[in-house]
Design a protein around this motif. Structure first.
Motif, PDB file in Angstrom:
ATOM      1  N   GLN A 109       0.836  -1.241   0.020  1.00 50.16           N
ATOM      2  CA  GLN A 109       0.153  -0.190  -0.041  1.00 50.16           C
ATOM      3  C   GLN A 109       0.843   1.229  -0.025  1.00 50.16           C
ATOM      4  N   GLN A 111       0.493   5.909   0.329  1.00 54.59           N
ATOM      5  CA  GLN A 111      -0.380   6.981   0.358  1.00 54.59           C
ATOM      6  C   GLN A 111       0.364   8.079  -0.120  1.00 54.59           C
ATOM      7  N   THR A 222      -8.675   6.953   3.830  1.00 57.59           N
ATOM      8  CA  THR A 222      -7.257   6.864   4.350  1.00 57.59           C
ATOM      9  C   THR A 222      -6.067   7.298   3.247  1.00 57.59           C
ATOM     10  N   CYS A 223      -6.804   7.488   1.827  1.00 51.83           N
ATOM     11  CA  CYS A 223      -5.950   7.694   0.694  1.00 51.83           C
ATOM     12  C   CYS A 223      -4.700   6.490   0.491  1.00 51.83           C
ATOM     13  N   GLN A 224      -5.020   5.743   0.757  1.00 52.17           N
ATOM     14  CA  GLN A 224      -4.203   4.199   0.294  1.00 52.17           C
ATOM     15  C   GLN A 224      -4.382   3.697  -1.026  1.00 52.17           C
TER      16      GLN A 224
END
Length: 243
Positions: A109, A111, A222-224
């Motif tokens: 992941q 960000q 969470t903008c992942q």
């Protein structure tokens, strides 16, 4: 297999001999008045097919990287002129990679604001593959983002290239929630360097392989971003080229 051609015109003279050399060592001779007419001599990387070689053509079997070198053809006429002429060219044997390039350093992941730190490693080849990074089909040319590593040497004269990519992930890297990071490996051999430098131009000799990294955006707060690694294989070409 490689075919070497020595084209000549003796005019009114008669042929005395044709001799072939690799890096100044004779490996084939054709003398019409001799018995036998044709002889071959043992040299590393050279195996002549005597059944189909003649005064103008020499066919090499089992071509390897050791076959690469400067080849010279020398033609001489009989009396009374005893005229002789010679010409040379370089033959480069290319070993294309059998493996796809590999992208390493991928996280599960990401960000926005994270630093992406990747390496691309090509398959074994000769000469070494040239690597390029692309983000959304745009080639990365910023030297601060590219990290050049020395090639990894393998047996039999083969090597692998490594090129690193480092950049900070931004929102504008995404197009409709997707960012594509691609590494392309290709080989475009320079067949001669020096005053007679040439490069392959019109021939389709570029062996290209690609590794593609997809970073897909999430709709969560969470903008992942999740990554998916794909491999794309293009058409293989085998090249043994004599200039």
């Amino acid at each position: 297999m490689a075919e070497l051609i020595c084209d000549y015109d003796l005019g009114n003279d008669n042929l005395y001999a044709v001799k072939w050399y690799k890096d100044h060592e004779e490996f084939y001779r054709f003398v019409p008045r001799a018995k036998p007419e044709a002889l071959s001599f043992k040299i590393e990387g050279i195996t002549v097919d005597m059944s189909i070689s003649n005064s103008k053509t020499v066919v090499l079997q089992s071509v390897t990287l050791n076959t690469s070198g400067v080849f010279r053809c020398e033609v001489s006429a009989e009396a009374p002129s005893f005229t002789s002429a010679q010409s040379e060219a370089r033959m480069e044997v290319v070993y294309l990679p059998e493996e796809d390039p590999k992208i390493s350093g991928v996280e599960l992941q990401y960000q926005i604001g994270d630093e992406i730190d990747l390496n691309c490693t090509s398959g074994k080849s000769h000469p070494p593959s040239v690597l390029h990074w692309y983000i959304n089909e745009d080639e990365v040319e910023d030297s601060d983002s590219l990290i050049n590593y020395p090639p990894v040497e393998h047996r039999h004269g083969l090597s692998s290239s490594i090129l690193g990519l480092k950049f900070v992930l931004r929102a504008d890297h995404f197009n409709e929630g997707l960012m594509r990071v691609k590494c392309v490996a290709y080989i475009l051999p320079v067949l001669w360097q020096g005053e007679r430098e040439r490069a392959v131009q019109s021939l389709p000799v570029r062996e290209m392989r690609e590794a593609l990294l997809l970073v897909r955006g999430s709709s969560s707060n969470t903008c992942q971003f999740t990554t998916v690694l794909l491999l794309l294989i293009s058409i293989l070409n085998v090249l043994v080229h004599l200039i």
